[in-house]
Design a protein around this motif. Structure first.
Motif, PDB file in Angstrom:
ATOM      1  N   LEU A  51       0.830  -1.210   0.000  1.00  5.21           N
ATOM      2  CA  LEU A  51       0.000   0.000   0.000  1.00  5.21           C
ATOM      3  C   LEU A  51       0.864   1.261   0.000  1.00  5.21           C
ATOM      4  CD1 LEU A  51      -2.736  -1.236   2.460  1.00  5.21           C
ATOM      5  CD2 LEU A  51      -3.125  -0.546   0.077  1.00  5.21           C
ATOM      6  N   ALA A  52       1.932   1.256   0.785  1.00  8.05           N
ATOM      7  CA  ALA A  52       2.829   2.416   0.828  1.00  8.05           C
ATOM      8  C   ALA A  52       3.479   2.639  -0.535  1.00  8.05           C
ATOM      9  CB  ALA A  52       3.889   2.224   1.909  1.00  8.05           C
ATOM     10  N   LYS A  57       3.568   5.677  -5.794  1.00  6.42           N
ATOM     11  CA  LYS A  57       3.373   5.676  -7.249  1.00  6.42           C
ATOM     12  C   LYS A  57       2.170   6.514  -7.674  1.00  6.42           C
ATOM     13  CE  LYS A  57       5.202   1.020  -7.945  1.00  6.42           C
ATOM     14  NZ  LYS A  57       4.863  -0.332  -8.441  1.00  6.42           N
ATOM     15  N   GLY A  58       1.398   6.984  -6.708  1.00 11.61           N
ATOM     16  CA  GLY A  58       0.230   7.790  -7.032  1.00 11.61           C
ATOM     17  C   GLY A  58      -1.000   6.983  -7.421  1.00 11.61           C
ATOM     18  N   ALA A  59      -0.982   5.684  -7.134  1.00  9.98           N
ATOM     19  CA  ALA A  59      -2.118   4.831  -7.491  1.00  9.98           C
ATOM     20  C   ALA A  59      -3.174   4.785  -6.398  1.00  9.98           C
ATOM     21  CB  ALA A  59      -1.635   3.413  -7.789  1.00  9.98           C
ATOM     22  N   GLU A  75      -6.330   5.058  -8.874  1.00  6.15           N
ATOM     23  CA  GLU A  75      -6.187   4.487 -10.205  1.00  6.15           C
ATOM     24  C   GLU A  75      -6.610   3.031 -10.150  1.00  6.15           C
ATOM     25  OE1 GLU A  75      -5.248   5.739 -13.050  1.00  6.15           O
ATOM     26  OE2 GLU A  75      -4.307   7.626 -12.504  1.00  6.15           O
ATOM     27  N   ASP A  76      -7.173   2.536 -11.242  1.00  2.00           N
ATOM     28  CA  ASP A  76      -7.415   1.100 -11.346  1.00  2.00           C
ATOM     29  C   ASP A  76      -6.152   0.453 -11.924  1.00  2.00           C
ATOM     30  OD1 ASP A  76      -7.449   1.774 -14.037  1.00  2.00           O
ATOM     31  OD2 ASP A  76      -9.571   1.327 -14.307  1.00  2.00           O
ATOM     32  N   MET A  85       4.031   2.936 -17.971  1.00  2.00           N
ATOM     33  CA  MET A  85       4.452   3.214 -19.344  1.00  2.00           C
ATOM     34  C   MET A  85       4.993   4.640 -19.459  1.00  2.00           C
ATOM     35  SD  MET A  85       1.331   1.241 -21.279  1.00  2.00           S
ATOM     36  CE  MET A  85       1.807   1.616 -22.958  1.00  2.00           C
ATOM     37  N   HIS A  86       4.324   5.594 -18.820  1.00  2.00           N
ATOM     38  CA  HIS A  86       4.799   6.978 -18.840  1.00  2.00           C
ATOM     39  C   HIS A  86       6.156   7.105 -18.155  1.00  2.00           C
ATOM     40  CE1 HIS A  86       1.514   9.181 -20.669  1.00  2.00           C
ATOM     41  NE2 HIS A  86       0.659   8.421 -19.991  1.00  2.00           N
ATOM     42  N   ARG A  87       6.332   6.433 -17.013  1.00  2.00           N
ATOM     43  CA  ARG A  87       7.628   6.493 -16.312  1.00  2.00           C
ATOM     44  C   ARG A  87       8.743   5.944 -17.185  1.00  2.00           C
ATOM     45  NH1 ARG A  87       4.716   5.091 -11.738  1.00  2.00           N
ATOM     46  NH2 ARG A  87       5.319   2.918 -11.931  1.00  2.00           N
TER      47      ARG A  87
END
Length: 123
Positions: A51-52, A57-59, A75-76, A85-87
């Protein structure tokens, strides 16, 4: 869960389970709540670590709870994949070449879908 002793889980399997549990919940969840909701048998501390990491990661978002944090999905699993993919794309100086090689590796169906999306076709 894995069958063989010492066999590693596929990358992202645990994160996907945690995200699925948070997405299915109607309110923020503690690590213990998430642990009870996922099919894998994991220690609460392992779930708390997952979870941390998802929070970093901003999810997932989090808020203070009675004992620790309560987590909720931002985010799902599809959104998390898109973030990865962006990273990856951001780590290379030659974005054009990376994108070109990515497109070269797409199946005809994926290429057609990407073209449709880029032309404003939405989902």
């Amino acid at each position: 869960m894995t069958d063989a002793v010492g066999e590693r889980r596929p990358a992202g399997e645990l994160e996907a389970s945690v995200l699925a549990a948070l997405c299915a919940a109607d309110q923020p969840q503690s690590a213990a709540d998430v642990r009870a909701a996922i099919p894998q048998e994991l220690a609460r501390t392992t779930v708390a670590t997952l979870l941390a990491r998802l929070h970093e990661k901003g999810a997932v978002g989090r808020s203070p709870g009675r004992r620790g944090f309560l987590y909720f999905a931002l985010e799902d699993s599809h959104g998390l994949t898109a973030q990865r993919m962006h990273r990856e794309l951001d780590q290379d100086d030659d974005r054009s070449t990376v994108l070109a090689r990515f497109v070269e590796g797409l199946s005809a169906a994926d290429e057609a879908e990407l073209k449709r999306l880029l032309e404003g076709g939405g989902r």
